[in-house]
Design an enzyme around this catalytic site. Structure first.
Site, PDB file in Angstrom:
ATOM      1  CG  ASP A  13      -5.073   1.616  -7.151  1.00  0.00           C
ATOM      2  OD1 ASP A  13      -4.108   1.997  -6.924  1.00  0.00           O
ATOM      3  OD2 ASP A  13      -5.947   2.689  -7.675  1.00  0.00           O
ATOM      4  CG  ASP A 214      -8.125   4.889 -11.264  1.00  0.00           C
ATOM      5  OD1 ASP A 214      -6.291   4.271  -9.884  1.00  0.00           O
ATOM      6  OD2 ASP A 214      -7.394   6.266 -10.622  1.00  0.00           O
TER       7      ASP A 214
END
Length: 271
Positions: A13, A214
Site C-alpha cells: 500500500d 495500514d
C-alpha cells in the site's frame, strides 16, 4: 520465514504505509527499496490512488516499470516489458469512472446522501486534504474505474448507502483516510491474485509474496499474500484479517514508512 535469496515479490500500500500520511515522505524506506532492487525483487505499488499518480510515484521511487495496482484493484497497470500481453498497458475491471460518478450524483440528488467526491473539488482542495504536492493532487483526480470521497452523513445513512451501492453492483471501501466506490468485480485481492498468476506464467516459477498495508481496504491484499505486515495506521478500526497468526502476520509498532521498514526488517532481517 522468507529469504532475500529466494524469489520474492512485495505488494505494498502507499498512503500511510510507504508514504507518511501527513508529510508524504518515504525516506525511511529508501534503504530497503534499494536492497530489494539489488536482489531483483519486484515492488508492486497497490493503492486507492489513480494509475497515472502512481506511475509518477513509481518513477520518483526509482522502482522501474513494474506492474502496479491502482484504485483499490479496479485498475492494473502492467509491467513495461509485458507489451505482448493482450491487456497491455492496463487492465480495467468493471464500471468506468464516468458511470460510477453518474450513479453517485443520482443517489445524492434522489436520496439525499451527504458526501464530497474528488470530482467535486479542485486539486488545491485535495492538496489541503492530503498534504501532497500540486502535481500529485492533479493526477489524483484522474480516476478510471472508481471514485474517492469524504463521507459527511450519519452511520445509519452509510449503511443504507452501502446497501444501495451493493444492489447496483458497486462496493463501498474504507481506506486509511477516504472512502472509495468501485465495481464489486474489482479489489486488491483479485488484482494481487491475477498478477501473481501472470508472474508465474511468464517466469515459470512461483514467487513468495509479502504484503504491507495500514488501512481496512488493505485487508484483502494482506489476506492474499504469503506473509503480511500490518503497519500501524490512523484508522480506529484497524485491519481485520482472516488469518492473523504470528507465523504469517507482523504488526508494527511504528507507522508510515518507519513501520514499512520495521516490517521488512522483521521478515527479512535474517537475510
Amino acid at each position: 520465514m522468507p529469504e532475500l535469496d529466494q524469489p520474492l515479490i512485495v505488494f505494498t500500500d502507499v498512503e500511510g504505509t510507504l508514504l507518511d500520511s501527513h508529510t508524504q515522505l518515504w525516506e525511511p524506506a529508501r534503504d530497503w527499496l534499494l536492497r530489494l532492487k539489488q536482489h531483483n525483487v519486484p515492488v508492486v505499488l497497490c493503492s486507492s490512488k489513480t494509475a497515472v499518480e502512481m506511475m509518477l510515484l513509481q518513477k520518483e521511487l526509482d522502482l522501474g516499470a513494474q506492474p502496479l495496482i491502482a484504485e483499490n484493484g479496479a485498475v492494473i497497470q502492467l509491467a513495461g516489458e509485458w507489451q505482448d500481453e493482450e491487456e497491455y498497458p492496463r487492465l480495467i475491471t468493471g464500471s468506468p469512472h464516468e458511470e460510477i460518478q453518474r450513479i453517485l450524483q443520482q443517489l445524492r440528488e434522489n436520496d439525499g446522501f451527504k458526501f464530497t467526491t474528488f470530482s467535486d473539488v479542485n486539486e488545491q482542495t485535495i492538496r489541503e486534504w492530503t498534504g501532497m504536492n500540486l502535481r500529485h493532487a492533479e493526477l489524483s483526480r484522474l480516476h478510471e474505474a472508481s471514485e474517492s470521497l469524504i463521507w459527511r452523513d450519519t452511520d445509519e445513512k452509510m449503511l443504507e448507502f452501502t446497501a444501495t451501492l451493493s444492489s447496483l453492483g458497486l462496493q463501498f471501501v474504507q481506506g486509511a483516510r477516504f472512502w472509495h466506490v468501485l465495481d464489486e468485480r474489482g479489489g486488491k485481492d483479485q488484482a494481487v491474485t491475477w498478477l501473481l498468476s501472470r508472474f508465474q506464467e511468464r517466469e515459470e516459477f512461483r514467487r513468495v509474496s509479502i504484503g504491507l498495508g495500514d488501512g481496512p481496504n488493505d485487508a484483502p491484499l494482506l489476506d492474499t499474500t504469503d506473509y503480511a505486515v500490518v503497519v500501524k495506521g490512523l484508522n480506529r478500526e484497524g485491519v481485520r484479517l482472516k488469518d492473523n497468526s504470528p507465523e504469517r502476520v507482523y504488526h508494527t509498532r511504528q507507522s508510515g514508512p518507519d513501520g514499512w521498514r520495521e516490517g521488512l526488517d522483521y521478515w527479512l532481517s535474517s537475510s
